[in-house]
Design an enzyme around this catalytic site. Structure first.
Site, PDB file in Angstrom:
ATOM      1  N   HIS A   1       0.884  -1.052  -0.011  1.00 54.69           N
ATOM      2  CA  HIS A   1      -0.046   0.091  -0.115  1.00 54.69           C
ATOM      3  C   HIS A   1       0.911   1.355   0.054  1.00 54.69           C
ATOM      4  O   HIS A   1       2.107   1.090   0.233  1.00 54.69           O
ATOM      5  CB  HIS A   1      -0.858   0.067   1.375  1.00 54.69           C
ATOM      6  CG  HIS A   1      -2.120  -0.748   1.226  1.00 54.69           C
ATOM      7  ND1 HIS A   1      -2.112  -1.963   1.413  1.00 54.69           N
ATOM      8  CD2 HIS A   1      -3.289  -0.572   0.440  1.00 54.69           C
ATOM      9  CE1 HIS A   1      -3.170  -2.755   1.088  1.00 54.69           C
ATOM     10  NE2 HIS A   1      -4.134  -1.776   0.724  1.00 54.69           N
TER      11      HIS A   1
ATOM     12  N   LYS B   1      -0.619   4.833   4.275  1.00 52.10           N
ATOM     13  CA  LYS B   1      -1.743   3.814   5.017  1.00 52.10           C
ATOM     14  C   LYS B   1      -1.483   3.863   6.446  1.00 52.10           C
ATOM     15  O   LYS B   1      -0.128   3.463   7.000  1.00 52.10           O
ATOM     16  CB  LYS B   1      -1.634   2.764   4.198  1.00 52.10           C
ATOM     17  CG  LYS B   1      -2.883   1.799   4.853  1.00 52.10           C
ATOM     18  CD  LYS B   1      -2.916   0.466   3.985  1.00 52.10           C
ATOM     19  CE  LYS B   1      -4.036  -0.396   4.585  1.00 52.10           C
ATOM     20  NZ  LYS B   1      -5.388   0.389   4.961  1.00 52.10           N
TER      21      LYS B   1
END
Length: 257
Positions: free
Chosen positions: A147, A151
């Protein structure tokens, strides 16, 4: 159908507003601690919709609340929604076991759909992984997720659900498998499911499940090319939950069925 969006100034919140408008829903409130006073439609790139960003969730007055915030904020928002009888679509991740227990209690008051991922592709991916796990329950299973650098939670909620799917299958076959989120040093691999998070750049989201056999392996991967898929799924889930009369803790499986 009157929709409120919490986290409306964030990356996901803006896309939810955009897609809610595109689906013909009436966005009546937008909550965030940032960009207060600005028009939610303008932030979402769809032009003015006459809904300013506000930071007081106690003013919630809508049919459905779509939440993409932080775990801490989401718990407060869910409490208010349940108190006011507002249905909830919860896309926020990073909840503790205690948080999830409390959400289930709140869902006794209002219909609530909670999912770590509202993408249709990911929900099909979960089914594919479950099928593979049933066929390959004796094989080693590992999960790697990627990600973007911003995040907040690691491993991702999607990765943890993948691990839980595999763990349940193994348990049904009489194999105990613990979740392992990091490894250090040199040691034999035990009966476990490894889950590893990688953070960097602007990766929207990628999850790969590895099944390792003797002399062969299978890799199953889902890649999100845009956050749009998450927003589309959340908005459609909101349209579904608005028609659900019975309070309860619903999942994407309920929606898809």
């Amino acid at each position: 159908m009157r929709v409120a969006v919490s986290g409306a100034a964030g990356r996901m919140g803006r896309l939810v507003v955009k897609n809610a408008v595109a689906e013909g829903l009436k966005v009546v409130q937008a909550f965030d601690i940032n960009e207060v006073g600005k028009d939610a439609g303008e932030l979402a790139g769809v032009g003015k919709i006459g809904v300013p960003i506000e930071d007081d969730i106690s003013k919630l007055d809508a049919d459905v609340l779509i939440d993409f915030t932080t775990a801490e904020a989401a718990m407060k928002n869910a409490e208010v929604a349940a108190e006011k009888g507002v249905r909830v679509v919860m896309g926020t991740t990073g909840f503790t076991d205690e948080d999830r227990k409390r959400l289930a209690e709140l869902a006794e008051k209002v219909p609530m759909i909670v999912s770590p991922n509202f993408s249709l592709g990911v929900n099909i991916f979960w089914k594919i992984v479950e099928y593979a796990a049933k066929m390959l329950y004796e094989w080693d299973a590992e999960i790697v997720e990627l990600h973007h650098r911003h995040k907040r939670d690691s491993p991702s909620g999607t990765a943890l659900k993948l691990a839980e799917i595999i763990r349940k299958v193994k348990e049904e076959k009489g194999i105990e498998a613990d979740l392992k989120t990091c490894r250090e040093g040199i040691s034999p691999r035990e009966s476990e499911i490894g889950v590893f998070g990688i953070r960097g750049g602007d990766v929207v989201g990628e999850h790969t499940v590895f099944f390792f056999g003797s002399g062969e392996r299978i890799e199953l991967t889902h890649r999100a090319m845009s956050r749009e898929c998450f927003a589309i799924g959340a908005v459609r889930a909101a349209k579904w939950i608005a028609k659900v009369d019975k309070p309860g803790f619903y999942t994407m499986d309920d929606f898809l069925e």
